[in-house]
Motif scaffolding. Structure first.
Motif, PDB file in Angstrom:
ATOM      1  N   UNK A  78     -40.665  26.665  14.776  1.00 13.97           N
ATOM      2  CA  UNK A  78     -39.610  26.377  13.805  1.00 13.97           C
ATOM      3  C   UNK A  78     -39.387  27.532  12.840  1.00 13.97           C
ATOM      4  N   UNK A  79     -40.421  28.337  12.595  1.00 12.69           N
ATOM      5  CA  UNK A  79     -40.270  29.485  11.703  1.00 12.69           C
ATOM      6  C   UNK A  79     -39.305  30.515  12.281  1.00 12.69           C
ATOM      7  N   UNK A  80     -39.212  30.562  13.603  1.00 16.40           N
ATOM      8  CA  UNK A  80     -38.359  31.546  14.266  1.00 16.40           C
ATOM      9  C   UNK A  80     -36.982  30.979  14.637  1.00 16.40           C
ATOM     10  N   UNK A  81     -36.927  29.690  14.945  1.00 14.29           N
ATOM     11  CA  UNK A  81     -35.648  29.085  15.336  1.00 14.29           C
ATOM     12  C   UNK A  81     -35.503  27.739  14.635  1.00 14.29           C
ATOM     13  N   UNK A  82     -35.265  27.781  13.316  1.00 16.29           N
ATOM     14  CA  UNK A  82     -35.239  26.557  12.504  1.00 16.29           C
ATOM     15  C   UNK A  82     -34.105  25.601  12.830  1.00 16.29           C
ATOM     16  N   UNK A  83     -33.056  26.085  13.467  1.00 19.54           N
ATOM     17  CA  UNK A  83     -31.893  25.233  13.723  1.00 19.54           C
ATOM     18  C   UNK A  83     -31.779  24.798  15.182  1.00 19.54           C
ATOM     19  N   UNK A  99     -32.079  23.328   3.755  1.00 21.19           N
ATOM     20  CA  UNK A  99     -31.643  24.575   4.390  1.00 21.19           C
ATOM     21  C   UNK A  99     -32.841  25.422   4.785  1.00 21.19           C
ATOM     22  N   UNK A 100     -32.818  25.959   6.001  1.00 24.65           N
ATOM     23  CA  UNK A 100     -33.893  26.836   6.462  1.00 24.65           C
ATOM     24  C   UNK A 100     -33.947  28.093   5.593  1.00 24.65           C
ATOM     25  N   UNK A 101     -35.127  28.685   5.504  1.00 24.67           N
ATOM     26  CA  UNK A 101     -35.301  29.860   4.654  1.00 24.67           C
ATOM     27  C   UNK A 101     -34.374  31.001   5.072  1.00 24.67           C
ATOM     28  N   UNK A 102     -34.184  31.177   6.395  1.00 21.44           N
ATOM     29  CA  UNK A 102     -33.310  32.247   6.863  1.00 21.44           C
ATOM     30  C   UNK A 102     -31.868  31.983   6.454  1.00 21.44           C
ATOM     31  N   UNK A 103     -31.470  30.718   6.474  1.00 18.11           N
ATOM     32  CA  UNK A 103     -30.111  30.357   6.048  1.00 18.11           C
ATOM     33  C   UNK A 103     -29.929  30.650   4.569  1.00 18.11           C
ATOM     34  N   UNK A 104     -30.927  30.278   3.761  1.00 19.01           N
ATOM     35  CA  UNK A 104     -30.837  30.547   2.319  1.00 19.01           C
ATOM     36  C   UNK A 104     -30.836  32.042   2.033  1.00 19.01           C
ATOM     37  N   UNK A 105     -31.628  32.792   2.787  1.00 23.76           N
ATOM     38  CA  UNK A 105     -31.671  34.242   2.582  1.00 23.76           C
ATOM     39  C   UNK A 105     -30.325  34.876   2.933  1.00 23.76           C
ATOM     40  N   UNK A 106     -29.708  34.400   4.004  1.00 25.22           N
ATOM     41  CA  UNK A 106     -28.390  34.913   4.400  1.00 25.22           C
ATOM     42  C   UNK A 106     -27.343  34.581   3.338  1.00 25.22           C
TER      43      UNK A 106
END
Length: 285
Positions: free
Chosen positions: A108-113, A151-158
């Protein structure tokens, strides 16, 4: 460059390092990795074919597939969502809910969605022996700060990166055009990017200081202190698949908080942390 901007950049370099796991340089040849991957895929397929007629043969093939994938991660330095997802599937077929769950969480850390991963996560959680209700406090926090939890961390970072860039563009335009609309847009971008920055900073701190983990032993007795001599914290042991957050680490024992915020000490050998790779899992199958 001003001090606040340097600080913000430094914090996000740290965040990406801590919360955005990346594949490391492979220590083994790519041909060897591909061979092991093909062998693991074939073994998993053979295990599925034998599952209804030869359970022992199926488990032998699942074990072979597990060893191949874990070697790719451990010796090859390759970590990605698909590898951990496949490991989760294999451990589930082996009847090990704890290791299935921890590998799904790593994926999930790599593909949260990923929809299929989320479905598998949900299904495995439903199979666990233990069920803990979240505290009312945590439910309220999840409602009030939904963007932090949903929201996934990558989404928030984007989103933060885009809003932060837009903030500076609008602020520059505001220097030349004194428009009320620009002032409102600058204020809105500043507020939203600030909320996202705080959310990411909190998550980075929690990831580093309070990692998440899963019980992988069939049963693990939670105790009131870091030793066998302490009394059990609960009338029943915890079972494989129980999730927790680490509060303290004393080597062979860790203090954990469960979903309902109750705490206990667990043996480090009976759990696996999500941020560890397969070579760091202390417990054995």
């Amino acid at each position: 460059m001003s001090h606040p901007i340097r600080l913000m950049i430094a914090l996000f370099v740290a965040f990406v390092t801590c919360c955005g796991p990346q594949a490391t340089a492979a220590a083994m040849e790519r041909d060897t990795q591909l061979r092991l991957l093909n062998e693991a895929t074939e073994a998993f397929r053979n295990g599925n074919e034998l599952l209804s007629t030869d359970k022992e043969g199926a488990q032998d093939n699942y074990e072979k597939a597990t060893l191949r994938l874990e070697r790719i991660i451990r010796e090859g330095g390759v970590e990605n969502g698909k590898l951990y997802y496949n490991l989760g599937n294999i451990w589930f077929q082996r009847g090990d809910l704890g290791r299935a769950l921890v590998n799904y969480l790593r994926a999930q850390q790599y593909m949260p969605n990923n929809v299929q991963l989320q479905q598998n996560l949900s299904f495995v959680r439903q199979q666990r022996a233990d069920s803990f209700q979240e505290s009312e406090k945590r439910k309220v926090l999840k409602t009030l700060f939904f963007w932090h939890y949903d929201l996934a961390s990558q989404t928030r970072l984007t989103l933060f990166s885009g809003l932060f860039l837009l903030l500076w563009v609008l602020a520059t335009l505001r220097l030349f055009w004194k428009r009320r609309e620009l002032s409102v847009a600058v204020a809105l971008c500043a507020m939203l990017s600030g909320l996202l920055f705080i959310s990411l900073s909190i998550e980075a701190s929690q990831y580093r200081n309070n990692p998440k983990g899963v019980v992988v032993a069939d049963e693990s007795v939670g105790r009131k202190g870091d030793g066998e001599t302490y009394q059990p914290s609960f009338s029943e042991p915890l079972h494989a698949g129980t999730e927790f957050t680490v509060r303290d680490d004393r080597g062979s024992w860790i203090l954990v908080a469960l979903a309902d915020e109750r705490t206990c000490w667990l043996k480090r050998s009976e759990v696996a942390l999500v941020q560890d790779n397969v070579g760091s899992d202390a417990a054995t199958s």
